[in-house]
Design a protein around this motif. Structure first.
Motif, PDB file in Angstrom:
ATOM      1  N   LEU A  22       0.802  -1.218   0.000  1.00 43.42           N
ATOM      2  CA  LEU A  22       0.000   0.000   0.000  1.00 43.42           C
ATOM      3  C   LEU A  22       0.842   1.278   0.000  1.00 43.42           C
ATOM      4  N   GLU A  23       1.944   1.290   0.743  1.00 44.25           N
ATOM      5  CA  GLU A  23       2.748   2.513   0.843  1.00 44.25           C
ATOM      6  C   GLU A  23       3.458   2.875  -0.458  1.00 44.25           C
ATOM      7  N   TYR A  24       3.427   1.987  -1.456  1.00 44.25           N
ATOM      8  CA  TYR A  24       4.052   2.262  -2.753  1.00 44.25           C
ATOM      9  C   TYR A  24       3.021   2.374  -3.879  1.00 44.25           C
ATOM     10  N   ARG A  25       1.770   2.564  -3.532  1.00 39.91           N
ATOM     11  CA  ARG A  25       0.721   2.624  -4.551  1.00 39.91           C
ATOM     12  C   ARG A  25       0.594   4.029  -5.131  1.00 39.91           C
ATOM     13  N   ALA A  26       0.174   4.062  -6.385  1.00 40.01           N
ATOM     14  CA  ALA A  26      -0.086   5.317  -7.095  1.00 40.01           C
ATOM     15  C   ALA A  26      -1.479   5.223  -7.715  1.00 40.01           C
ATOM     16  N   SER A  27      -2.068   6.374  -7.971  1.00 37.43           N
ATOM     17  CA  SER A  27      -3.408   6.413  -8.565  1.00 37.43           C
ATOM     18  C   SER A  27      -3.326   7.006  -9.963  1.00 37.43           C
ATOM     19  N   PRO A  28      -3.976   6.362 -10.935  1.00 38.75           N
ATOM     20  CA  PRO A  28      -3.964   6.924 -12.289  1.00 38.75           C
ATOM     21  C   PRO A  28      -4.779   8.212 -12.354  1.00 38.75           C
ATOM     22  N   ARG A  29      -4.271   9.185 -13.066  1.00 41.30           N
ATOM     23  CA  ARG A  29      -5.003  10.454 -13.248  1.00 41.30           C
ATOM     24  C   ARG A  29      -6.185  10.257 -14.204  1.00 41.30           C
ATOM     25  N   LEU A  30      -6.014   9.391 -15.199  1.00 40.74           N
ATOM     26  CA  LEU A  30      -7.087   9.031 -16.125  1.00 40.74           C
ATOM     27  C   LEU A  30      -7.180   7.505 -16.120  1.00 40.74           C
ATOM     28  N   PRO A  31      -7.965   6.958 -15.177  1.00 38.25           N
ATOM     29  CA  PRO A  31      -8.007   5.496 -15.017  1.00 38.25           C
ATOM     30  C   PRO A  31      -8.607   4.791 -16.231  1.00 38.25           C
ATOM     31  N   LEU A  32      -8.057   3.627 -16.510  1.00 39.54           N
ATOM     32  CA  LEU A  32      -8.655   2.754 -17.503  1.00 39.54           C
ATOM     33  C   LEU A  32      -9.942   2.219 -16.885  1.00 39.54           C
ATOM     34  N   PRO A  33     -11.078   2.268 -17.586  1.00 39.40           N
ATOM     35  CA  PRO A  33     -12.347   1.803 -16.993  1.00 39.40           C
ATOM     36  C   PRO A  33     -12.405   0.276 -16.893  1.00 39.40           C
ATOM     37  N   LEU A  34     -11.692  -0.257 -15.928  1.00 45.73           N
ATOM     38  CA  LEU A  34     -11.552  -1.705 -15.779  1.00 45.73           C
ATOM     39  C   LEU A  34     -12.882  -2.431 -15.653  1.00 45.73           C
ATOM     40  N   ASP A  35     -13.847  -1.811 -14.978  1.00 48.68           N
ATOM     41  CA  ASP A  35     -15.137  -2.470 -14.768  1.00 48.68           C
ATOM     42  C   ASP A  35     -15.912  -2.673 -16.066  1.00 48.68           C
ATOM     43  N   LYS A  36     -15.528  -1.958 -17.136  1.00 51.80           N
ATOM     44  CA  LYS A  36     -16.218  -2.086 -18.417  1.00 51.80           C
ATOM     45  C   LYS A  36     -15.420  -2.904 -19.430  1.00 51.80           C
TER      46      LYS A  36
END
Length: 193
Positions: free
Chosen positions: A119-133
């Motif tokens: 968790l301490e090395y995680r990053a968040s995408p600014r424009l996420p790929l819509p994985l659920d679709k």
């Protein structure tokens, strides 16, 4: 490039550049205002690594030279660069093509559970790929560059970002030098010590 260092592999016999890697060290990242990866990811959790964090990108190998020897030379040079600079972390975006609309990228990401960063090395995408679709259930092949990083011990730092300019899904990968797998260490590191 005014800020980055570059590794280059040449075929002297044919006067051709056959492999390249772009390297942005911490000092250059400060001068340029940050890392390229920050355009695609919020790397707030990695802030404390900045003084020892090197970013690589623009890996390119001539199609006629993809036997493994050129990437081996590039990796060997990269390890030498990391050791000489006493850098502890290697970071970069690795792309997955989205010619199929992103289904393969979603499948590949879901298959990488065992390689997720703590968790301490995680990053968040600014424009996420819509994985659920996405994810049509078809098998997907892991790109060789990503496979190489994972075999060396790299972590996937979270969900992929969508890069519409290149029509790719990009994964942020982080390789602590302390995690380099033993066989990679023998092959690359010991040759450079």
């Amino acid at each position: 490039d005014a800020y980055c260092d570059h590794l280059i592999v040449r075929d002297e016999d044919n006067a051709r550049i056959v492999g390249t890697y772009r390297i942005l060290n911490p000092g250059a990242a400060r001068r340029v205002g940050g890392y390229y990866s920050e355009n695609e990811f919020d790397i707030t959790r990695l802030q404390y690594l900045r003084g020892n964090l090197v970013e690589v990108g623009r890996s390119c190998i001539d199609a006629d030279y993809r036997s493994g020897a050129v990437i081996g030379l590039l990796w060997s040079g990269l390890v030498e660069y990391m050791l000489k600079g006493r850098y502890e972390y290697l970071m970069g975006c690795a792309s997955i093509g989205m010619a199929d609309g992103g289904h393969a990228a979603a499948t590949i990401y879901r298959d990488l559970d065992a390689h997720q960063a703590p968790l301490e090395y995680r990053a968040s995408p600014r424009l996420p790929l819509p994985l659920d679709k996405l994810d049509n259930g078809a098998p997907a092949n892991l790109p060789p560059l990503i496979k190489g990083y994972l075999r060396a011990g790299a972590w996937v730092c979270g969900e992929p970002a969508w890069d519409p300019d290149f029509n790719t899904a990009d994964l942020l990968l982080l390789l602590p030098m302390s995690r380099i797998e033993a066989r990679y260490a023998r092959h690359f590191v010991e040759k450079r010590l």
